[in-house]
Design a protein around this motif. Sequence first.
Motif, PDB file in Angstrom:
ATOM      1  N   ASP A 125       0.824  -1.220   0.000  1.00 30.30           N
ATOM      2  CA  ASP A 125       0.000   0.000   0.000  1.00 30.30           C
ATOM      3  C   ASP A 125       0.855   1.266   0.000  1.00 30.30           C
ATOM      4  OD1 ASP A 125      -2.548  -1.111  -0.174  1.00 30.30           O
ATOM      5  OD2 ASP A 125      -2.822  -1.147   2.004  1.00 30.30           O
ATOM      6  N   CYS A 126       2.048   1.214   0.632  1.00 32.98           N
ATOM      7  CA  CYS A 126       2.919   2.388   0.671  1.00 32.98           C
ATOM      8  C   CYS A 126       3.390   2.757  -0.737  1.00 32.98           C
ATOM      9  CB  CYS A 126       4.119   2.136   1.580  1.00 32.98           C
ATOM     10  SG  CYS A 126       3.662   1.842   3.302  1.00 32.98           S
ATOM     11  N   VAL A 127       3.921   3.965  -0.872  1.00 34.00           N
ATOM     12  CA  VAL A 127       4.276   4.501  -2.184  1.00 34.00           C
ATOM     13  C   VAL A 127       5.723   4.158  -2.540  1.00 34.00           C
ATOM     14  CG1 VAL A 127       4.468   6.596  -3.585  1.00 34.00           C
ATOM     15  CG2 VAL A 127       2.668   6.412  -1.841  1.00 34.00           C
ATOM     16  N   PRO A 128       5.932   3.487  -3.692  1.00 30.74           N
ATOM     17  CA  PRO A 128       7.293   3.299  -4.190  1.00 30.74           C
ATOM     18  C   PRO A 128       7.705   4.491  -5.050  1.00 30.74           C
ATOM     19  CG  PRO A 128       5.753   1.914  -5.415  1.00 30.74           C
ATOM     20  CD  PRO A 128       4.943   2.729  -4.464  1.00 30.74           C
ATOM     21  N   GLY A 176       5.117   4.838  -8.111  1.00 27.59           N
ATOM     22  CA  GLY A 176       4.586   3.532  -8.480  1.00 27.59           C
ATOM     23  C   GLY A 176       3.258   3.191  -7.831  1.00 27.59           C
ATOM     24  N   PRO A 177       2.767   1.970  -8.101  1.00 30.52           N
ATOM     25  CA  PRO A 177       1.472   1.519  -7.574  1.00 30.52           C
ATOM     26  C   PRO A 177       1.417   1.562  -6.056  1.00 30.52           C
ATOM     27  CG  PRO A 177       2.231   0.058  -9.317  1.00 30.52           C
ATOM     28  CD  PRO A 177       3.373   0.974  -9.007  1.00 30.52           C
ATOM     29  N   SER A 178       0.341   2.142  -5.529  1.00 34.23           N
ATOM     30  CA  SER A 178       0.138   2.262  -4.083  1.00 34.23           C
ATOM     31  C   SER A 178      -1.333   2.560  -3.842  1.00 34.23           C
ATOM     32  CB  SER A 178       1.015   3.369  -3.497  1.00 34.23           C
ATOM     33  OG  SER A 178       0.812   4.586  -4.188  1.00 34.23           O
ATOM     34  N   ILE A 179      -1.713   2.696  -2.601  1.00 35.10           N
ATOM     35  CA  ILE A 179      -3.124   2.880  -2.277  1.00 35.10           C
ATOM     36  C   ILE A 179      -3.610   4.255  -2.748  1.00 35.10           C
ATOM     37  CG2 ILE A 179      -2.776   3.815   0.054  1.00 35.10           C
ATOM     38  CD1 ILE A 179      -5.126   1.893   0.909  1.00 35.10           C
ATOM     39  N   ILE A 236       8.300  14.228 -13.449  1.00 34.54           N
ATOM     40  CA  ILE A 236       7.629  13.308 -12.516  1.00 34.54           C
ATOM     41  C   ILE A 236       6.539  12.524 -13.247  1.00 34.54           C
ATOM     42  CG2 ILE A 236       6.346  13.091 -10.360  1.00 34.54           C
ATOM     43  CD1 ILE A 236       7.515  15.821  -9.539  1.00 34.54           C
ATOM     44  N   LEU A 237       6.625  11.204 -13.164  1.00 39.85           N
ATOM     45  CA  LEU A 237       5.604  10.309 -13.696  1.00 39.85           C
ATOM     46  C   LEU A 237       4.834   9.699 -12.532  1.00 39.85           C
ATOM     47  CD1 LEU A 237       7.860   8.312 -16.203  1.00 39.85           C
ATOM     48  CD2 LEU A 237       6.284  10.174 -16.787  1.00 39.85           C
ATOM     49  N   SER A 238       3.542   9.474 -12.722  1.00 42.34           N
ATOM     50  CA  SER A 238       2.749   8.864 -11.657  1.00 42.34           C
ATOM     51  C   SER A 238       1.795   7.835 -12.243  1.00 42.34           C
ATOM     52  CB  SER A 238       1.957   9.937 -10.902  1.00 42.34           C
ATOM     53  OG  SER A 238       1.393   9.400  -9.721  1.00 42.34           O
ATOM     54  N   THR A 239       1.706   6.691 -11.600  1.00 39.87           N
ATOM     55  CA  THR A 239       0.843   5.612 -12.068  1.00 39.87           C
ATOM     56  C   THR A 239      -0.608   5.812 -11.650  1.00 39.87           C
ATOM     57  OG1 THR A 239       0.529   3.202 -12.047  1.00 39.87           O
ATOM     58  CG2 THR A 239       1.221   4.223 -10.006  1.00 39.87           C
ATOM     59  N   GLY A 240      -1.501   5.169 -12.365  1.00 38.17           N
ATOM     60  CA  GLY A 240      -2.904   5.161 -11.980  1.00 38.17           C
ATOM     61  C   GLY A 240      -3.295   3.917 -11.203  1.00 38.17           C
ATOM     62  N   TYR A 241      -2.381   2.962 -11.053  1.00 34.10           N
ATOM     63  CA  TYR A 241      -2.698   1.721 -10.349  1.00 34.10           C
ATOM     64  C   TYR A 241      -2.854   1.962  -8.850  1.00 34.10           C
ATOM     65  CZ  TYR A 241      -1.589  -1.208 -14.411  1.00 34.10           C
ATOM     66  OH  TYR A 241      -1.592  -1.809 -15.638  1.00 34.10           O
ATOM     67  N   CYS A 242      -3.855   1.288  -8.264  1.00 28.79           N
ATOM     68  CA  CYS A 242      -4.072   1.329  -6.821  1.00 28.79           C
ATOM     69  C   CYS A 242      -3.904  -0.076  -6.261  1.00 28.79           C
ATOM     70  CB  CYS A 242      -5.471   1.856  -6.501  1.00 28.79           C
ATOM     71  SG  CYS A 242      -5.971   1.620  -4.776  1.00 28.79           S
ATOM     72  N   SER A 243      -3.087  -0.212  -5.229  1.00 23.49           N
ATOM     73  CA  SER A 243      -2.832  -1.526  -4.641  1.00 23.49           C
ATOM     74  C   SER A 243      -4.071  -2.122  -3.993  1.00 23.49           C
ATOM     75  CB  SER A 243      -1.695  -1.441  -3.623  1.00 23.49           C
ATOM     76  OG  SER A 243      -1.927  -0.410  -2.690  1.00 23.49           O
ATOM     77  N   SER A 244      -5.012  -1.269  -3.573  1.00 22.34           N
ATOM     78  CA  SER A 244      -6.239  -1.763  -2.944  1.00 22.34           C
ATOM     79  C   SER A 244      -7.345  -2.021  -3.967  1.00 22.34           C
ATOM     80  CB  SER A 244      -6.719  -0.767  -1.892  1.00 22.34           C
ATOM     81  OG  SER A 244      -7.896  -1.226  -1.273  1.00 22.34           O
ATOM     82  N   CYS A 245      -7.565  -1.077  -4.862  1.00 22.81           N
ATOM     83  CA  CYS A 245      -8.616  -1.239  -5.886  1.00 22.81           C
ATOM     84  C   CYS A 245      -8.321  -2.405  -6.818  1.00 22.81           C
ATOM     85  CB  CYS A 245      -8.743   0.023  -6.744  1.00 22.81           C
ATOM     86  SG  CYS A 245      -9.425   1.456  -5.919  1.00 22.81           S
ATOM     87  N   ASP A 246      -7.063  -2.492  -7.264  1.00 24.40           N
ATOM     88  CA  ASP A 246      -6.684  -3.497  -8.257  1.00 24.40           C
ATOM     89  C   ASP A 246      -6.387  -4.823  -7.562  1.00 24.40           C
ATOM     90  OD1 ASP A 246      -6.842  -1.726 -10.538  1.00 24.40           O
ATOM     91  OD2 ASP A 246      -5.029  -0.779  -9.785  1.00 24.40           O
ATOM     92  N   GLN A 247      -7.439  -5.427  -7.049  1.00 24.44           N
ATOM     93  CA  GLN A 247      -7.324  -6.599  -6.186  1.00 24.44           C
ATOM     94  C   GLN A 247      -6.713  -7.805  -6.899  1.00 24.44           C
ATOM     95  OE1 GLN A 247     -10.883  -7.377  -4.017  1.00 24.44           O
ATOM     96  NE2 GLN A 247     -10.081  -9.166  -2.951  1.00 24.44           N
ATOM     97  N   LYS A 248      -6.956  -7.916  -8.202  1.00 24.00           N
ATOM     98  CA  LYS A 248      -6.428  -9.064  -8.945  1.00 24.00           C
ATOM     99  C   LYS A 248      -4.915  -8.960  -9.163  1.00 24.00           C
ATOM    100  CE  LYS A 248     -10.684 -10.269 -11.401  1.00 24.00           C
ATOM    101  NZ  LYS A 248     -11.313 -10.477 -12.731  1.00 24.00           N
ATOM    102  N   LEU A 249      -4.373  -7.762  -9.008  1.00 27.82           N
ATOM    103  CA  LEU A 249      -2.956  -7.552  -9.282  1.00 27.82           C
ATOM    104  C   LEU A 249      -2.085  -7.494  -8.026  1.00 27.82           C
ATOM    105  CD1 LEU A 249      -3.029  -4.814 -12.085  1.00 27.82           C
ATOM    106  CD2 LEU A 249      -2.261  -7.184 -12.321  1.00 27.82           C
TER     107      LEU A 249
END
Length: 271
Positions: A125-128, A176-179, A236-249
């Motif tokens: 969940d933390c931010v990389p 990177g991907p995070s909550i 600065i680049l930022s992802t749209g992936y969420c570690s909580s929402c994207d449960q399958k990943l």
Amino acid sequence: MEPFQIKSKQWMALDTWMNQHPSLVAGFTTKDEGVSSFPTEALNLAFHVSDLEENVQENRERLAEQLNFPVQHWVSTEQVHGTDITLINSNDRGKGAYSLETCIPKTDGLITRESDVLLTLCYADCVPLFFLDPDTKWIGVAHAGWKGTTGNIASKMVKALCEQGVKLNQIQVAVGPSICKKCYKVDQRVISAVNAVLSEHDPKPYQELEAGQFSLDLKELNVQLLKNAGIPETNILSTGYCSSCDQKLFFSHRRDQGKTGRMLSFIGWRE
């Protein structure tokens, strides 16, 4: 454009950088196609959770084969939600690669310019935060939970790189991907720490939901702190992936109520 692209069921590449720099390996893992039980066939890559050490070692070997980067050249740390940063050289290869006992202690940020060393940190969940200066070959990675973020590990990583001779306007950063904000609800104690690290004129990356409860955008907070440290927004680049929402990943400590594995961020130069 999404900077991270799925390469297999096990990992996604920071394609935006890797396409420009063929010798660079950078990315983030998923939770699939491993031997751990979170709940089944999970790719847990952390030694400090409730998993067998041999499972983690096998998962790391599987990922190493995918990345073409041997585990004995990885560097891992004992993460403590702090802001300490360690300068890595070739003599550090293998530290924390096969066990928690050999990890670099009490470190949440790593930097190097050495080739054939893979910097790695674990998340759920933390931010990389990934750092790159393609001219000098300096790279880095940081682990930014709310404590590390409000301790301004983002700015401290920038300072650490600049102390090695990197020019501020040359530093590129990827978040990177995070909550996400929708999934991350915090209390007044956290928001007080957020306010303490921002100026009164900075946009506030949170919204009050009810008395004492807030929705916090931890990614956006790190972006703001990077800009405050002097990093151009265009770098600065930022992802749209969420570690909580994207449960399958992804694993998520918040969603899975603490009983879960860990993903891995990684960055390194192949020789």
